[in-house]
Design a protein around this motif. Structure first.
Motif, PDB file in Angstrom:
ATOM      1  N   VAL A  38     123.776   8.874  26.882  1.00  0.00           N
ATOM      2  CA  VAL A  38     124.259   7.803  27.766  1.00  0.00           C
ATOM      3  C   VAL A  38     123.914   8.083  29.226  1.00  0.00           C
ATOM      4  CG1 VAL A  38     126.115   7.151  26.205  1.00  0.00           C
ATOM      5  CG2 VAL A  38     126.547   8.887  27.968  1.00  0.00           C
ATOM      6  N   SER A  39     123.915   7.006  30.035  1.00  0.00           N
ATOM      7  CA  SER A  39     123.559   7.148  31.455  1.00  0.00           C
ATOM      8  C   SER A  39     124.273   6.099  32.305  1.00  0.00           C
ATOM      9  CB  SER A  39     122.046   7.023  31.627  1.00  0.00           C
ATOM     10  OG  SER A  39     121.580   5.830  31.010  1.00  0.00           O
ATOM     11  N   GLY A  40     125.589   5.997  32.123  1.00  0.00           N
ATOM     12  CA  GLY A  40     126.350   4.994  32.881  1.00  0.00           C
ATOM     13  C   GLY A  40     126.714   5.458  34.277  1.00  0.00           C
ATOM     14  N   GLY A  41     127.406   4.589  34.992  1.00  0.00           N
ATOM     15  CA  GLY A  41     127.920   4.923  36.314  1.00  0.00           C
ATOM     16  C   GLY A  41     126.895   4.708  37.415  1.00  0.00           C
ATOM     17  N   ALA A  94     143.145  11.702  39.513  1.00  0.00           N
ATOM     18  CA  ALA A  94     142.959  10.794  38.383  1.00  0.00           C
ATOM     19  C   ALA A  94     141.681   9.968  38.564  1.00  0.00           C
ATOM     20  CB  ALA A  94     144.175   9.880  38.224  1.00  0.00           C
ATOM     21  N   ALA A  95     141.408   9.526  39.791  1.00  0.00           N
ATOM     22  CA  ALA A  95     140.177   8.745  40.030  1.00  0.00           C
ATOM     23  C   ALA A  95     138.945   9.603  39.754  1.00  0.00           C
ATOM     24  CB  ALA A  95     140.164   8.207  41.459  1.00  0.00           C
ATOM     25  N   GLN A  96     139.002  10.876  40.172  1.00  0.00           N
ATOM     26  CA  GLN A  96     137.876  11.787  39.911  1.00  0.00           C
ATOM     27  C   GLN A  96     137.678  11.972  38.411  1.00  0.00           C
ATOM     28  OE1 GLN A  96     136.620  14.892  42.325  1.00  0.00           O
ATOM     29  NE2 GLN A  96     134.960  14.662  40.862  1.00  0.00           N
ATOM     30  N   TYR A  97     138.786  12.180  37.692  1.00  0.00           N
ATOM     31  CA  TYR A  97     138.687  12.322  36.241  1.00  0.00           C
ATOM     32  C   TYR A  97     138.079  11.061  35.625  1.00  0.00           C
ATOM     33  CZ  TYR A  97     139.968  11.880  31.407  1.00  0.00           C
ATOM     34  OH  TYR A  97     139.895  11.632  30.059  1.00  0.00           O
ATOM     35  N   CYS A  98     138.550   9.898  36.079  1.00  0.00           N
ATOM     36  CA  CYS A  98     138.075   8.635  35.482  1.00  0.00           C
ATOM     37  C   CYS A  98     136.569   8.460  35.680  1.00  0.00           C
ATOM     38  CB  CYS A  98     138.829   7.446  36.070  1.00  0.00           C
ATOM     39  SG  CYS A  98     140.532   7.297  35.476  1.00  0.00           S
ATOM     40  N   ILE A  99     136.048   8.684  36.878  1.00  0.00           N
ATOM     41  CA  ILE A  99     134.609   8.458  37.063  1.00  0.00           C
ATOM     42  C   ILE A  99     133.798   9.517  36.318  1.00  0.00           C
ATOM     43  CG2 ILE A  99     134.591   9.578  39.356  1.00  0.00           C
ATOM     44  CD1 ILE A  99     132.225   6.822  37.940  1.00  0.00           C
ATOM     45  N   ILE A 108     139.255   0.154  35.842  1.00  0.00           N
ATOM     46  CA  ILE A 108     137.870   0.621  35.693  1.00  0.00           C
ATOM     47  C   ILE A 108     137.025  -0.602  35.354  1.00  0.00           C
ATOM     48  CG2 ILE A 108     136.260   2.111  34.458  1.00  0.00           C
ATOM     49  CD1 ILE A 108     138.578   3.928  33.697  1.00  0.00           C
ATOM     50  N   HIS A 109     136.117  -0.941  36.259  1.00  0.00           N
ATOM     51  CA  HIS A 109     135.201  -2.061  36.015  1.00  0.00           C
ATOM     52  C   HIS A 109     133.765  -1.550  36.086  1.00  0.00           C
ATOM     53  CE1 HIS A 109     138.033  -5.653  36.992  1.00  0.00           C
ATOM     54  NE2 HIS A 109     138.662  -4.684  36.365  1.00  0.00           N
ATOM     55  N   HIS A 110     132.954  -1.921  35.109  1.00  0.00           N
ATOM     56  CA  HIS A 110     131.542  -1.515  35.095  1.00  0.00           C
ATOM     57  C   HIS A 110     130.694  -2.764  34.962  1.00  0.00           C
ATOM     58  CE1 HIS A 110     127.928   0.778  34.520  1.00  0.00           C
ATOM     59  NE2 HIS A 110     128.580   1.925  34.422  1.00  0.00           N
ATOM     60  N   ARG A 111     129.686  -2.865  35.795  1.00  0.00           N
ATOM     61  CA  ARG A 111     128.798  -4.020  35.731  1.00  0.00           C
ATOM     62  C   ARG A 111     127.685  -3.747  34.723  1.00  0.00           C
ATOM     63  NH1 ARG A 111     125.917  -6.857  40.975  1.00  0.00           N
ATOM     64  NH2 ARG A 111     125.028  -8.615  39.818  1.00  0.00           N
ATOM     65  N   ILE A 112     127.217  -4.792  34.039  1.00  0.00           N
ATOM     66  CA  ILE A 112     126.043  -4.678  33.176  1.00  0.00           C
ATOM     67  C   ILE A 112     125.003  -5.708  33.606  1.00  0.00           C
ATOM     68  CG2 ILE A 112     127.155  -3.652  31.163  1.00  0.00           C
ATOM     69  CD1 ILE A 112     127.445  -6.453  29.989  1.00  0.00           C
ATOM     70  N   GLY A 113     123.814  -5.612  33.019  1.00  0.00           N
ATOM     71  CA  GLY A 113     122.716  -6.458  33.453  1.00  0.00           C
ATOM     72  C   GLY A 113     122.053  -5.846  34.675  1.00  0.00           C
ATOM     73  N   ARG A 114     121.247  -6.645  35.375  1.00  0.00           N
ATOM     74  CA  ARG A 114     120.482  -6.111  36.509  1.00  0.00           C
ATOM     75  C   ARG A 114     121.334  -6.021  37.768  1.00  0.00           C
ATOM     76  NH1 ARG A 114     114.057  -7.407  36.449  1.00  0.00           N
ATOM     77  NH2 ARG A 114     113.704  -6.564  34.364  1.00  0.00           N
ATOM     78  N   VAL A 115     121.246  -4.868  38.448  1.00  0.00           N
ATOM     79  CA  VAL A 115     122.008  -4.623  39.672  1.00  0.00           C
ATOM     80  C   VAL A 115     121.029  -4.157  40.744  1.00  0.00           C
ATOM     81  CG1 VAL A 115     123.925  -3.371  40.704  1.00  0.00           C
ATOM     82  CG2 VAL A 115     123.994  -3.926  38.256  1.00  0.00           C
ATOM     83  N   LEU A 116     120.956  -4.902  41.854  1.00  0.00           N
ATOM     84  CA  LEU A 116     120.072  -4.512  42.953  1.00  0.00           C
ATOM     85  C   LEU A 116     120.530  -3.206  43.583  1.00  0.00           C
ATOM     86  CD1 LEU A 116     119.607  -7.959  44.735  1.00  0.00           C
ATOM     87  CD2 LEU A 116     117.806  -6.617  43.609  1.00  0.00           C
ATOM     88  N   LEU A 117     119.597  -2.442  44.169  1.00  0.00           N
ATOM     89  CA  LEU A 117     119.963  -1.187  44.830  1.00  0.00           C
ATOM     90  C   LEU A 117     121.023  -1.445  45.899  1.00  0.00           C
ATOM     91  CD1 LEU A 117     116.636   0.759  45.367  1.00  0.00           C
ATOM     92  CD2 LEU A 117     118.217   0.779  43.435  1.00  0.00           C
ATOM     93  N   GLY A 118     121.967  -0.511  45.987  1.00  0.00           N
ATOM     94  CA  GLY A 118     123.011  -0.596  46.997  1.00  0.00           C
ATOM     95  C   GLY A 118     124.240  -1.369  46.574  1.00  0.00           C
ATOM     96  N   GLN A 119     124.181  -1.996  45.418  1.00  0.00           N
ATOM     97  CA  GLN A 119     125.358  -2.747  44.943  1.00  0.00           C
ATOM     98  C   GLN A 119     126.190  -1.871  44.018  1.00  0.00           C
ATOM     99  OE1 GLN A 119     124.421  -6.549  43.272  1.00  0.00           O
ATOM    100  NE2 GLN A 119     123.671  -7.364  45.206  1.00  0.00           N
ATOM    101  N   PRO A 120     127.500  -2.132  43.949  1.00  0.00           N
ATOM    102  CA  PRO A 120     128.334  -1.334  43.045  1.00  0.00           C
ATOM    103  C   PRO A 120     128.018  -1.613  41.574  1.00  0.00           C
ATOM    104  CG  PRO A 120     129.689  -2.651  44.548  1.00  0.00           C
ATOM    105  CD  PRO A 120     128.279  -3.109  44.718  1.00  0.00           C
ATOM    106  N   ALA A 121     127.875  -0.535  40.799  1.00  0.00           N
ATOM    107  CA  ALA A 121     127.715  -0.660  39.352  1.00  0.00           C
ATOM    108  C   ALA A 121     129.013  -0.310  38.642  1.00  0.00           C
ATOM    109  CB  ALA A 121     126.604   0.260  38.863  1.00  0.00           C
ATOM    110  N   VAL A 122     129.849   0.500  39.311  1.00  0.00           N
ATOM    111  CA  VAL A 122     131.155   0.860  38.738  1.00  0.00           C
ATOM    112  C   VAL A 122     132.167   0.975  39.877  1.00  0.00           C
ATOM    113  CG1 VAL A 122     130.582   3.332  38.767  1.00  0.00           C
ATOM    114  CG2 VAL A 122     132.389   2.511  37.260  1.00  0.00           C
ATOM    115  N   VAL A 123     133.366   0.468  39.628  1.00  0.00           N
ATOM    116  CA  VAL A 123     134.462   0.612  40.598  1.00  0.00           C
ATOM    117  C   VAL A 123     135.696   1.098  39.844  1.00  0.00           C
ATOM    118  CG1 VAL A 123     136.003  -0.556  42.225  1.00  0.00           C
ATOM    119  CG2 VAL A 123     133.586  -1.196  42.135  1.00  0.00           C
TER     120      VAL A 123
END
Lengths: 78, 154
Positions: free
Chosen positions: A75-78, B115-120, B86-101
Protein backbone atom coordinates in the motif's frame (compact mmCIF):
# COMPACT_ATOMS: atom_id res chain seq x y z
CA UNK A 1 -17.86 -19.38 -6.58
CA UNK A 2 -16.51 -16.43 -4.58
CA UNK A 3 -16.24 -12.77 -5.42
CA UNK A 4 -12.65 -11.62 -5.92
CA UNK A 5 -11.71 -7.95 -5.52
CA UNK A 6 -8.52 -6.79 -7.21
CA UNK A 7 -7.10 -3.50 -6.00
CA UNK A 8 -4.44 -1.05 -7.21
CA UNK A 9 -1.63 -2.84 -9.09
CA UNK A 10 -3.58 -6.14 -8.83
CA UNK A 11 -6.51 -4.53 -10.64
CA UNK A 12 -4.21 -3.23 -13.33
CA UNK A 13 -2.44 -6.58 -13.78
CA UNK A 14 -5.72 -8.53 -13.94
CA UNK A 15 -7.54 -6.03 -16.15
CA UNK A 16 -10.64 -6.20 -13.95
CA UNK A 17 -11.57 -4.87 -10.51
CA UNK A 18 -13.95 -7.61 -9.44
CA UNK A 19 -14.88 -11.01 -10.71
CA UNK A 20 -16.31 -14.37 -9.63
CA UNK A 21 -14.06 -17.43 -9.45
CA UNK A 22 -14.64 -21.07 -8.45
CA UNK A 23 -12.84 -22.52 -5.44
CA UNK A 24 -13.54 -24.05 -2.04
CA UNK A 25 -10.61 -22.28 -0.36
CA UNK A 26 -8.81 -18.95 -0.72
CA UNK A 27 -5.88 -20.81 -2.31
CA UNK A 28 -8.11 -22.42 -4.93
CA UNK A 29 -9.72 -19.09 -5.81
CA UNK A 30 -6.29 -17.50 -6.20
CA UNK A 31 -5.06 -20.36 -8.40
CA UNK A 32 -8.16 -19.83 -10.55
CA UNK A 33 -7.32 -16.12 -10.71
CA UNK A 34 -3.77 -16.85 -11.90
CA UNK A 35 -5.15 -19.19 -14.57
CA UNK A 36 -7.54 -16.47 -15.71
CA UNK A 37 -5.30 -13.38 -15.56
CA UNK A 38 -1.83 -14.76 -16.30
CA UNK A 39 1.77 -14.26 -15.24
CA UNK A 40 1.76 -10.47 -14.71
CA UNK A 41 -1.01 -10.90 -12.17
CA UNK A 42 0.84 -13.85 -10.60
CA UNK A 43 3.85 -11.62 -9.96
CA UNK A 44 1.67 -9.03 -8.21
CA UNK A 45 -0.10 -11.76 -6.24
CA UNK A 46 3.24 -13.03 -4.88
CA UNK A 47 3.79 -9.75 -2.99
CA UNK A 48 0.14 -9.19 -2.02
CA UNK A 49 -1.77 -9.76 1.22
CA UNK A 50 -5.13 -11.50 1.09
CA UNK A 51 -8.23 -10.48 3.03
CA UNK A 52 -11.57 -12.27 3.19
CA UNK A 53 -14.55 -10.09 4.06
CA UNK A 54 -12.24 -7.32 5.25
CA UNK A 55 -10.04 -9.49 7.49
CA UNK A 56 -6.58 -10.99 6.88
CA UNK A 57 -6.85 -14.56 5.67
CA UNK A 58 -4.80 -17.71 5.12
CA UNK A 59 -4.72 -19.62 1.83
CA UNK A 60 -6.40 -22.55 3.61
CA UNK A 61 -9.51 -20.63 4.67
CA UNK A 62 -12.76 -22.05 3.25
CA UNK A 63 -14.82 -19.64 1.14
CA UNK A 64 -18.27 -19.70 -0.46
CA UNK A 65 -20.62 -17.62 -2.59
CA UNK A 66 -21.11 -14.99 0.12
CA UNK A 67 -17.39 -14.34 0.62
CA UNK A 68 -15.24 -11.61 -0.87
CA UNK A 69 -11.55 -12.41 -1.41
CA UNK A 70 -9.52 -9.18 -1.75
CA UNK A 71 -5.99 -9.02 -3.20
CA UNK A 72 -4.01 -6.19 -1.60
CA UNK A 73 -0.59 -5.35 -3.09
CA UNK A 74 1.81 -3.23 -0.97
CA UNK A 75 0.00 0.00 0.00
CA UNK A 76 0.98 3.65 -0.51
CA UNK A 77 -1.69 5.87 1.03
CA UNK A 78 -1.44 9.23 2.74
CA UNK B 1 -21.76 8.81 19.17
CA UNK B 2 -20.92 6.56 22.13
CA UNK B 3 -22.15 6.82 25.72
CA UNK B 4 -19.40 9.34 26.56
CA UNK B 5 -20.39 11.62 23.67
CA UNK B 6 -17.35 10.65 21.58
CA UNK B 7 -17.78 10.79 17.82
CA UNK B 8 -15.90 9.41 14.83
CA UNK B 9 -16.08 10.56 11.21
CA UNK B 10 -14.37 8.56 8.48
CA UNK B 11 -14.75 9.28 4.81
CA UNK B 12 -13.08 8.22 1.56
CA UNK B 13 -14.31 10.26 -1.43
CA UNK B 14 -13.25 12.14 -4.55
CA UNK B 15 -14.32 15.51 -3.18
CA UNK B 16 -11.65 18.04 -2.05
CA UNK B 17 -10.84 17.91 1.65
CA UNK B 18 -11.70 20.83 3.93
CA UNK B 19 -9.67 20.79 7.13
CA UNK B 20 -11.42 23.82 8.59
CA UNK B 21 -14.79 22.07 8.29
CA UNK B 22 -13.44 19.09 10.24
CA UNK B 23 -11.95 21.40 12.89
CA UNK B 24 -15.32 23.07 13.38
CA UNK B 25 -16.93 19.64 13.64
CA UNK B 26 -14.35 18.54 16.26
CA UNK B 27 -14.77 21.66 18.41
CA UNK B 28 -16.29 20.77 21.79
CA UNK B 29 -16.75 22.89 24.93
CA UNK B 30 -14.89 20.27 26.99
CA UNK B 31 -11.91 20.21 24.61
CA UNK B 32 -8.98 22.59 24.91
CA UNK B 33 -7.03 21.06 22.05
CA UNK B 34 -7.71 20.34 18.40
CA UNK B 35 -4.81 18.82 16.45
CA UNK B 36 -5.06 18.73 12.66
CA UNK B 37 -2.77 16.82 10.32
CA UNK B 38 -2.96 17.61 6.59
CA UNK B 39 -1.07 15.29 4.26
CA UNK B 40 -0.58 17.19 1.01
CA UNK B 41 0.61 15.81 -2.29
CA UNK B 42 4.22 16.77 -3.05
CA UNK B 43 6.51 16.87 -6.05
CA UNK B 44 8.84 14.08 -4.88
CA UNK B 45 8.69 11.13 -7.25
CA UNK B 46 9.57 7.50 -6.59
CA UNK B 47 9.71 6.85 -10.35
CA UNK B 48 12.00 9.72 -11.44
CA UNK B 49 9.38 11.68 -13.40
CA UNK B 50 8.20 15.29 -13.14
CA UNK B 51 5.02 14.42 -11.28
CA UNK B 52 2.07 16.83 -11.62
CA UNK B 53 -0.68 14.87 -9.88
CA UNK B 54 -1.19 11.84 -7.68
CA UNK B 55 -4.06 9.44 -8.21
CA UNK B 56 -5.39 7.42 -5.28
CA UNK B 57 -7.36 4.19 -5.59
CA UNK B 58 -9.00 1.89 -3.05
CA UNK B 59 -12.11 0.00 -2.05
CA UNK B 60 -14.07 2.64 -0.13
CA UNK B 61 -15.74 -0.01 2.02
CA UNK B 62 -12.46 -1.71 3.01
CA UNK B 63 -10.62 1.60 3.55
CA UNK B 64 -13.35 3.14 5.69
CA UNK B 65 -13.61 -0.09 7.71
CA UNK B 66 -9.89 0.02 8.46
CA UNK B 67 -10.07 3.73 9.36
CA UNK B 68 -12.78 2.95 11.91
CA UNK B 69 -10.45 0.29 13.38
CA UNK B 70 -7.64 2.86 13.55
CA UNK B 71 -9.85 5.21 15.56
CA UNK B 72 -11.00 2.37 17.85
CA UNK B 73 -7.38 1.55 18.70
CA UNK B 74 -6.59 5.25 19.21
CA UNK B 75 -9.48 5.46 21.68
CA UNK B 76 -8.13 2.44 23.60
CA UNK B 77 -4.67 4.04 23.85
CA UNK B 78 -5.82 7.62 24.52
CA UNK B 79 -9.21 7.28 26.27
CA UNK B 80 -9.60 11.06 26.74
CA UNK B 81 -9.78 11.96 23.06
CA UNK B 82 -13.27 13.13 22.03
CA UNK B 83 -13.82 13.75 18.31
CA UNK B 84 -11.71 11.97 15.70
CA UNK B 85 -12.01 12.44 11.93
CA UNK B 86 -10.02 10.68 9.22
CA UNK B 87 -10.78 11.70 5.65
CA UNK B 88 -8.82 10.43 2.63
CA UNK B 89 -9.30 11.68 -0.89
CA UNK B 90 -9.28 9.32 -3.89
CA UNK B 91 -9.00 9.97 -7.60
CA UNK B 92 -6.65 12.59 -9.03
CA UNK B 93 -5.19 15.17 -6.63
CA UNK B 94 -3.11 18.11 -7.89
CA UNK B 95 0.23 18.77 -6.16
CA UNK B 96 -0.11 20.81 -2.99
CA UNK B 97 -3.66 19.73 -2.22
CA UNK B 98 -4.58 17.66 0.83
CA UNK B 99 -4.90 13.92 0.20
CA UNK B 100 -5.56 13.05 3.85
CA UNK B 101 -6.80 15.09 6.81
CA UNK B 102 -6.89 13.89 10.41
CA UNK B 103 -8.44 15.91 13.24
CA UNK B 104 -8.42 14.92 16.91
CA UNK B 105 -9.92 16.93 19.77
CA UNK B 106 -9.34 16.31 23.46
CA UNK B 107 -9.40 18.16 26.77
CA UNK B 108 -5.58 18.54 26.72
CA UNK B 109 -3.03 18.76 23.93
CA UNK B 110 -0.74 15.81 24.66
CA UNK B 111 -3.23 13.06 23.89
CA UNK B 112 -4.54 14.94 20.84
CA UNK B 113 -1.00 15.21 19.40
CA UNK B 114 -0.16 11.58 20.18
CA UNK B 115 -3.44 10.18 18.87
CA UNK B 116 -3.21 12.23 15.65
CA UNK B 117 0.36 10.97 15.11
CA UNK B 118 -0.77 7.39 15.66
CA UNK B 119 -3.70 7.85 13.26
CA UNK B 120 -1.63 9.18 10.34
CA UNK B 121 1.17 6.66 10.85
CA UNK B 122 -1.36 3.84 10.91
CA UNK B 123 -3.38 5.14 7.96
CA UNK B 124 -0.20 5.07 5.87
CA UNK B 125 0.74 1.53 6.94
CA UNK B 126 -2.58 -0.14 7.63
CA UNK B 127 -5.28 1.21 5.30
CA UNK B 128 -5.73 -0.26 1.80
CA UNK B 129 -4.82 2.63 -0.52
CA UNK B 130 -2.70 2.81 -3.68
CA UNK B 131 -1.04 5.90 -5.11
CA UNK B 132 -0.25 6.44 -8.77
CA UNK B 133 2.24 9.10 -9.84
CA UNK B 134 1.00 11.06 -12.87
CA UNK B 135 3.19 13.16 -15.18
CA UNK B 136 2.32 14.86 -18.50
CA UNK B 137 3.19 11.83 -20.65
CA UNK B 138 2.39 8.89 -18.40
CA UNK B 139 1.78 7.43 -14.95
CA UNK B 140 2.99 4.60 -12.71
CA UNK B 141 2.31 3.13 -9.28
CA UNK B 142 4.35 4.69 -6.49
CA UNK B 143 7.41 2.63 -5.62
CA UNK B 144 7.15 3.83 -2.00
CA UNK B 145 4.84 0.98 -1.03
CA UNK B 146 4.92 -1.53 1.82
CA UNK B 147 2.96 -4.55 3.03
CA UNK B 148 -0.29 -3.62 4.74
CA UNK B 149 -0.10 -4.23 8.50
CA UNK B 150 -2.59 -4.62 11.36
CA UNK B 151 -3.75 -1.40 13.02
CA UNK B 152 -2.19 -2.77 16.21
CA UNK B 153 1.25 -3.18 14.60
CA UNK B 154 1.61 0.14 12.81
Amino acid sequence: MSRILLLGPAREAAGVRDDHIEGATVGEVLRGAVDRYGSTFEEVLKVSKIWVNGEPSSREQAVGPQDEVAVLPPVSGG
Amino acid sequence: MDAKGNVDWVEVAETPLEADLLEQWATRPECGAIVTFCGTTRRSSSTGHDVTELEYETSVELAEGRMREVIAVARERWPDIVAVAIHHRIGRVLLGQPAVVIVVSSPHRREAFEAAQYCIDTVKKGVPMWKREVWPTGSAWSQEAHDIVSVHDA
